[in-house]
Design a protein around this motif. Structure first.
Motif, PDB file in Angstrom:
ATOM      1  N   THR A 401       0.836  -1.193   0.000  1.00 45.25           N
ATOM      2  CA  THR A 401       0.000   0.000   0.000  1.00 45.25           C
ATOM      3  C   THR A 401       0.874   1.248   0.000  1.00 45.25           C
ATOM      4  O   THR A 401       2.059   1.199   0.380  1.00 45.25           O
ATOM      5  CB  THR A 401      -0.920   0.050   1.225  1.00 45.25           C
ATOM      6  OG1 THR A 401      -0.116   0.226   2.407  1.00 45.25           O
ATOM      7  CG2 THR A 401      -1.746  -1.223   1.343  1.00 45.25           C
ATOM      8  N   GLY A 402       0.291   2.367  -0.395  1.00 46.99           N
ATOM      9  CA  GLY A 402       1.035   3.615  -0.379  1.00 46.99           C
ATOM     10  C   GLY A 402       1.544   3.955   1.004  1.00 46.99           C
ATOM     11  O   GLY A 402       2.671   4.434   1.171  1.00 46.99           O
ATOM     12  N   LEU A 405       4.543   1.815   1.834  1.00 45.28           N
ATOM     13  CA  LEU A 405       5.709   2.280   1.094  1.00 45.28           C
ATOM     14  C   LEU A 405       6.290   3.540   1.712  1.00 45.28           C
ATOM     15  O   LEU A 405       7.510   3.694   1.843  1.00 45.28           O
ATOM     16  CB  LEU A 405       5.315   2.526  -0.366  1.00 45.28           C
ATOM     17  CG  LEU A 405       6.451   2.739  -1.367  1.00 45.28           C
ATOM     18  CD1 LEU A 405       7.405   1.558  -1.376  1.00 45.28           C
ATOM     19  CD2 LEU A 405       5.886   2.966  -2.758  1.00 45.28           C
ATOM     20  N   LEU A 406       5.419   4.454   2.130  1.00 39.44           N
ATOM     21  CA  LEU A 406       5.877   5.683   2.780  1.00 39.44           C
ATOM     22  C   LEU A 406       6.605   5.370   4.086  1.00 39.44           C
ATOM     23  O   LEU A 406       7.632   5.981   4.398  1.00 39.44           O
ATOM     24  CB  LEU A 406       4.684   6.606   3.045  1.00 39.44           C
ATOM     25  CG  LEU A 406       4.082   7.295   1.824  1.00 39.44           C
ATOM     26  CD1 LEU A 406       2.718   7.896   2.168  1.00 39.44           C
ATOM     27  CD2 LEU A 406       5.017   8.379   1.300  1.00 39.44           C
ATOM     28  N   THR A 407       6.081   4.421   4.834  1.00 38.70           N
ATOM     29  CA  THR A 407       6.732   4.021   6.093  1.00 38.70           C
ATOM     30  C   THR A 407       8.119   3.457   5.820  1.00 38.70           C
ATOM     31  O   THR A 407       9.089   3.773   6.508  1.00 38.70           O
ATOM     32  CB  THR A 407       5.879   2.973   6.820  1.00 38.70           C
ATOM     33  OG1 THR A 407       4.605   3.531   7.139  1.00 38.70           O
ATOM     34  CG2 THR A 407       6.566   2.504   8.103  1.00 38.70           C
ATOM     35  N   MET A 444       6.475  10.184  -5.611  1.00 34.67           N
ATOM     36  CA  MET A 444       5.779  10.048  -6.886  1.00 34.67           C
ATOM     37  C   MET A 444       6.020   8.649  -7.450  1.00 34.67           C
ATOM     38  O   MET A 444       7.128   8.107  -7.346  1.00 34.67           O
ATOM     39  CB  MET A 444       6.283  11.086  -7.888  1.00 34.67           C
ATOM     40  CG  MET A 444       6.257  12.527  -7.380  1.00 34.67           C
ATOM     41  SD  MET A 444       4.607  13.233  -7.365  1.00 34.67           S
ATOM     42  CE  MET A 444       4.358  13.520  -9.125  1.00 34.67           C
ATOM     43  N   VAL A 445       4.988   8.061  -8.030  1.00 38.94           N
ATOM     44  CA  VAL A 445       5.079   6.740  -8.631  1.00 38.94           C
ATOM     45  C   VAL A 445       4.945   6.877 -10.138  1.00 38.94           C
ATOM     46  O   VAL A 445       4.046   7.561 -10.640  1.00 38.94           O
ATOM     47  CB  VAL A 445       3.991   5.802  -8.086  1.00 38.94           C
ATOM     48  CG1 VAL A 445       4.123   4.415  -8.716  1.00 38.94           C
ATOM     49  CG2 VAL A 445       4.084   5.695  -6.565  1.00 38.94           C
ATOM     50  N   GLN A 446       5.852   6.231 -10.856  1.00 38.62           N
ATOM     51  CA  GLN A 446       5.856   6.321 -12.315  1.00 38.62           C
ATOM     52  C   GLN A 446       4.681   5.549 -12.910  1.00 38.62           C
ATOM     53  O   GLN A 446       4.357   4.437 -12.472  1.00 38.62           O
ATOM     54  CB  GLN A 446       7.168   5.775 -12.868  1.00 38.62           C
ATOM     55  CG  GLN A 446       7.355   5.991 -14.354  1.00 38.62           C
ATOM     56  CD  GLN A 446       8.741   5.574 -14.819  1.00 38.62           C
ATOM     57  OE1 GLN A 446       9.566   5.123 -14.025  1.00 38.62           O
ATOM     58  NE2 GLN A 446       9.004   5.731 -16.105  1.00 38.62           N
ATOM     59  N   PRO A 458      -1.884   7.054  -0.545  1.00 40.01           N
ATOM     60  CA  PRO A 458      -1.687   6.265   0.678  1.00 40.01           C
ATOM     61  C   PRO A 458      -2.553   5.011   0.727  1.00 40.01           C
ATOM     62  O   PRO A 458      -2.159   4.006   1.314  1.00 40.01           O
ATOM     63  CB  PRO A 458      -2.063   7.240   1.794  1.00 40.01           C
ATOM     64  CG  PRO A 458      -1.820   8.591   1.208  1.00 40.01           C
ATOM     65  CD  PRO A 458      -2.183   8.463  -0.243  1.00 40.01           C
ATOM     66  N   ASN A 459      -3.718   5.061   0.110  1.00 43.74           N
ATOM     67  CA  ASN A 459      -4.621   3.912   0.116  1.00 43.74           C
ATOM     68  C   ASN A 459      -4.477   3.040  -1.130  1.00 43.74           C
ATOM     69  O   ASN A 459      -5.150   2.007  -1.244  1.00 43.74           O
ATOM     70  CB  ASN A 459      -6.062   4.380   0.244  1.00 43.74           C
ATOM     71  CG  ASN A 459      -6.309   5.125   1.547  1.00 43.74           C
ATOM     72  OD1 ASN A 459      -5.879   4.682   2.606  1.00 43.74           O
ATOM     73  ND2 ASN A 459      -6.963   6.273   1.460  1.00 43.74           N
ATOM     74  N   GLY A 460      -3.647   3.481  -2.063  1.00 40.89           N
ATOM     75  CA  GLY A 460      -3.454   2.724  -3.291  1.00 40.89           C
ATOM     76  C   GLY A 460      -2.605   1.483  -3.066  1.00 40.89           C
ATOM     77  O   GLY A 460      -1.926   1.342  -2.047  1.00 40.89           O
TER      78      GLY A 460
END
Length: 524
Positions: A401-402, A405-407, A444-446, A458-460
């Motif tokens: 999840t987003g 990944l951020l964590t 950012m995600v490509q 974040p929920n993706g």
């Protein structure tokens, strides 16, 4: 004639490297007053830099021929893995060299666990020396798997070598400590390390040791575990010198106060035999460390050279297959520093791109600590690729999840600008690291199949190609519980080899000549 030549050479080497320690602690050293002193040669973090073994043994031979000192030789760990010789043989070729070196003691580094504890236990007896480690036990069993110390006689002096391995190993090489279901098998006793070392020191003293030297694979950098070489000295007494490792630092001599306020020398040689250490015991009973660089050491041992040459010939036959070419260097390591653990590097981009391409995912992530060698301009061989990624790590696909990944990005970049093996080299991602606030922003995600990027949701949910290191505790365990979509039998190095040979058609393009702005670092 040879004896006189060796004596002069050894004295010259000693004088050229002693000055910093002498100045700091007023331990005067007269090279003409050495009679039959004690010298302990030491190394750390060799990481399969096999050419250095002949120089180290040659230096020992030269000192013995000069008839000035009784000589010992020890290792502070990380010798089985780190380059082609270890990867192809799972450490056996390195052991074939070490067993003829004449070590008096070695301790365990975290990378001794890379091929699993059963493999480590199979190899270590073949070195024909004492393995010392106070803190490795089977989980739930208080008895150490190896003796905590060994006492060796040098002339009239009895010196104890106590060994300790960094408890960080339980995170970085977690696959050796835990079953796949999370069941713990082995333990390095993070909270008990200081007590374990002190008990070993006290026992060695009681047994008659005149001096105690700690073979410390801890490093001087502060870690999450709170166990480093400097803190170890500060919380103990009775240690006379610390031969350190793990952080690949070049430290001729640091002086750290112990529990009684006494200054204790700490030293590291760097990595891959950039230096050989010489620990000299003065007539006053003080240990003085010094470093001899590879360029200052003219000595070799013919028997060790013959062994390393035969191994290199075999490696060339096994790994000489040409994969492609590059017109420029692809850098992971510069001297004793590891920029691939600190910032975006072209080699990191190349590897992460290879992961993403092989697994056909949105994102590719490679941990900087897993990239162990640079690739020089010219022909790229299979051996070069193996040297970059010598571990037997399998490729996996995770659904992340987003928020997860951020964590992960925040945790694995929190030490920046300090080096961290979990620092992520990425593909399909862009982000900014704020070193003062320890925040990650602008992630950012490509878009798949395009050059455009979108802000992370974040929920993706995103597919990530990485290695099974993530499942066993890597990346600070931040991806450990993510959904596993695929566990493949493809080694990470094979993914890189295929990407070079097939996707890039054997030629590294200019886009890997420099960084692309995937990772921005600001000090705010």
């Amino acid at each position: 004639m040879m004896k006189r030549f060796c004596y002069v050479a050894i004295a010259t080497i000693t004088l050229s490297v002693l000055s910093s320690c002498e100045t700091d602690n007023n331990h005067a050293f007269d090279p003409n007053d050495i009679k039959k002193s004690v010298v302990i040669l030491y190394e750390n973090d060799v990481h399969c830099g096999i050419d250095g073994y002949t120089q180290m043994r040659g230096l020992r031979d030269a000192i013995v021929r000069s008839d000035t000192s009784v000589v010992g030789m020890v290792s502070a760990g990380d010798f089985l893995q780190g380059d082609l010789a270890g990867a192809i043989s799972q450490g056996k070729y390195v052991v074939d060299i070490m067993k003829n070196m004449g070590y008096d003691a070695v301790t365990l580094g975290n990378h001794e666990f890379d091929y699993g504890v059963p493999r480590m236990q199979e190899l270590l007896p073949q070195i024909n020396t004492n393995v010392v480690c106070v803190n490795l036990t089977k989980y739930g069993d208080p008895t150490p798997m190896y003796p905590g110390y060994v006492i060796k006689q040098y002339g009239k002096k009895r010196i104890a070598f106590v060994g300790i391995c960094t408890p960080e190993t339980m995170r970085s090489e977690a696959y050796s400590f835990f079953e796949k279901d999370g069941t713990q098998i082995y333990d390095l006793h993070t909270d008990e390390c200081f007590t374990m070392v002190q008990e070993a020191v006290d026992k060695a003293r009681k047994e008659g040791a005149d001096h105690v030297v700690l073979l410390s694979h801890l490093g001087e950098a502060t870690s999450e575990t709170g166990v480093d070489s400097h803190t170890m000295i500060a919380k103990t007494r009775g240690i006379d010198a610390v031969l350190d490792g793990h952080t690949h630092s070049v430290i001729p001599c640091d002086w750290v106060e112990n529990l009684d306020g006494e200054k204790i020398p700490v030293t590291q040689t760097g990595t891959k035999f950039a230096n050989v250490g010489k620990l000299w015991l003065s007539p006053e009973g003080k240990f003085i460390p010094m470093l001899v660089s590879k360029d200052e050491n003219p000595f070799v041992n013919d028997a060790i050279t013959a062994t390393t040459d035969s191994i290199k010939t075999l490696l060339q036959k096994l790994a000489g297959k040409e994969i492609g070419t590059t017109a420029f260097d692809l850098i992971a390591i510069v001297g004793s520093s590891w920029p691939v653990r600190v910032k975006e590097m072209p080699l990191g981009n190349l590897v992460a791109d290879a992961y993403r391409a092989k697994m056909d995912t949105q994102i590719g992530i490679a941990n900087g600590g897993g990239l162990r060698s640079s690739i020089k301009a010219g022909i790229i061989t299979l051996g070069d690729v193996i040297a970059v990624q010598p571990n037997d790590n399998n490729m996996i696909i995770l659904e992340v999840t987003g928020t997860e990944l951020l964590t992960m990005l925040s945790k694995c970049t929190a030490k920046c600008p300090e080096a961290d093996g979990s620092f992520p080299q990425v593909s399909g991602l862009k982000f900014t690291i704020h070193t003062a606030s320890h925040k990650v922003t602008d992630v950012m995600v490509q878009d798949k199949g395009a050059d455009t990027y979108q802000p992370i949701d974040p929920n993706g949910k995103y597919t990530v190609a990485t290695i099974d290191y993530a499942l066993s505790g890597g990346f600070y365990r931040t991806l450990q519980n993510c959904k596993l979509m695929s566990l493949t039998d493809v080694f990470s190095r094979d993914a890189l080899a295929e990407y070079l040979a097939t996707n890039l058609k054997g030629v590294v393009p200019d886009k890997y000549k420099d960084v692309e702005g995937r990772i921005t670092i600001v000090n705010d």
